[in-house]
Design a protein around this motif. Structure first.
Motif, short mmCIF file in Angstrom:
data_model
loop_
_atom_site.label_atom_id
_atom_site.label_comp_id
_atom_site.label_asym_id
_atom_site.label_seq_id
_atom_site.Cartn_x
_atom_site.Cartn_y
_atom_site.Cartn_z
N THR A 167 1.09 -1.17 -0.10
CA THR A 167 -0.01 0.12 0.21
C THR A 167 1.18 1.14 0.30
OG1 THR A 167 0.19 0.22 2.21
CG2 THR A 167 -2.31 -1.16 1.25
N ASP A 168 2.15 1.03 -0.28
CA ASP A 168 3.08 2.46 -0.06
C ASP A 168 3.70 2.36 -1.96
OD1 ASP A 168 3.00 2.46 2.83
OD2 ASP A 168 5.07 1.11 2.77
N LEU A 169 3.10 3.88 -2.06
CA LEU A 169 3.50 4.23 -3.52
C LEU A 169 3.93 4.97 -3.33
CD1 LEU A 169 2.57 4.97 -6.59
CD2 LEU A 169 0.93 6.45 -5.79
N THR A 170 5.40 5.09 -4.01
CA THR A 170 6.43 6.16 -3.74
C THR A 170 6.60 7.19 -5.66
OG1 THR A 170 7.91 4.28 -2.89
CG2 THR A 170 9.01 5.76 -4.09
N ILE A 171 6.70 8.15 -5.07
CA ILE A 171 6.74 8.61 -6.45
C ILE A 171 8.60 9.22 -6.90
CG2 ILE A 171 5.76 10.91 -7.50
CD1 ILE A 171 4.11 9.23 -6.77
N GLY A 172 8.87 8.73 -7.88
CA GLY A 172 10.44 9.36 -8.17
C GLY A 172 10.32 10.91 -8.51
N ILE A 173 12.02 11.10 -8.25
CA ILE A 173 11.38 12.99 -8.88
C ILE A 173 13.08 12.46 -9.31
CG2 ILE A 173 11.13 15.12 -8.54
CD1 ILE A 173 9.53 14.47 -6.16
N GLU A 174 12.95 12.83 -10.76
CA GLU A 174 14.42 12.83 -11.07
C GLU A 174 14.96 14.29 -10.55
OE1 GLU A 174 15.93 13.93 -15.63
OE2 GLU A 174 14.60 15.01 -15.19
N ILE A 203 3.98 7.26 -0.40
CA ILE A 203 2.92 8.18 -0.29
C ILE A 203 1.73 6.47 0.72
CG2 ILE A 203 -0.25 8.82 -0.78
CD1 ILE A 203 2.19 10.10 -2.64
N ASP A 204 1.43 6.39 1.64
CA ASP A 204 0.99 5.70 2.46
C ASP A 204 -0.58 5.10 2.14
OD1 ASP A 204 0.17 3.50 4.24
OD2 ASP A 204 0.07 3.88 5.47
N LEU A 205 -0.78 5.06 2.02
CA LEU A 205 -2.38 4.22 0.54
C LEU A 205 -2.79 3.16 1.36
CD1 LEU A 205 -1.84 4.11 -3.50
CD2 LEU A 205 -2.72 6.18 -2.24
#
Length: 109
Positions: free
Chosen positions: A60-67, A74-76
């Motif tokens: 349930t963890d969404l990781t948004i990678g930023i260049e 984000i814990d969903l």
């Protein structure tokens, strides 16, 4: 009024005025109507060209990678729910545990 003396009037009307300076912007230059300007170019930062990359969903963890930046996770888990509706059949009526039913009689052959 002056203590133990005569009053004196001073005309200050010459000090009253308006400074109605208008501003205009041309390109990156901010100009005052009655003179003076400021080049705003050094304050513009249009170099943030980061892309989203390397994003992933694990459990349930969404990781948004930023260049060239720090990733954000984000814990969903608060969005995950269960709909554990049980079914029961009584005669020709199929009933959902938390409400709702279907009469199957028209489908009997």
């Amino acid at each position: 009024d002056i203590e133990n003396g005569s009053s004196a009037n001073v005309d200050l009307s010459a000090l009253v005025g308006t400074d109605d300076q208008g501003l205009s912007l041309s390109g990156n230059t901010l100009t005052l109507e009655d003179g003076g300007s400021v080049d705003l170019t050094p304050y513009l930062d249009n170099t943030d060209d980061q892309n989203i990359s390397g994003s992933s969903l694990v459990g349930t963890d969404l990781t948004i990678g930023i260049e060239n930046g720090t990733s954000e996770t984000i814990d969903l888990s608060s969005l995950v729910g269960t709909d554990d509706q049980g079914l029961s059949l009584s005669g020709n009526t199929l009933t959902l545990e938390d409400g709702g039913s279907v009469d199957l009689t028209p489908y009997l052959d």
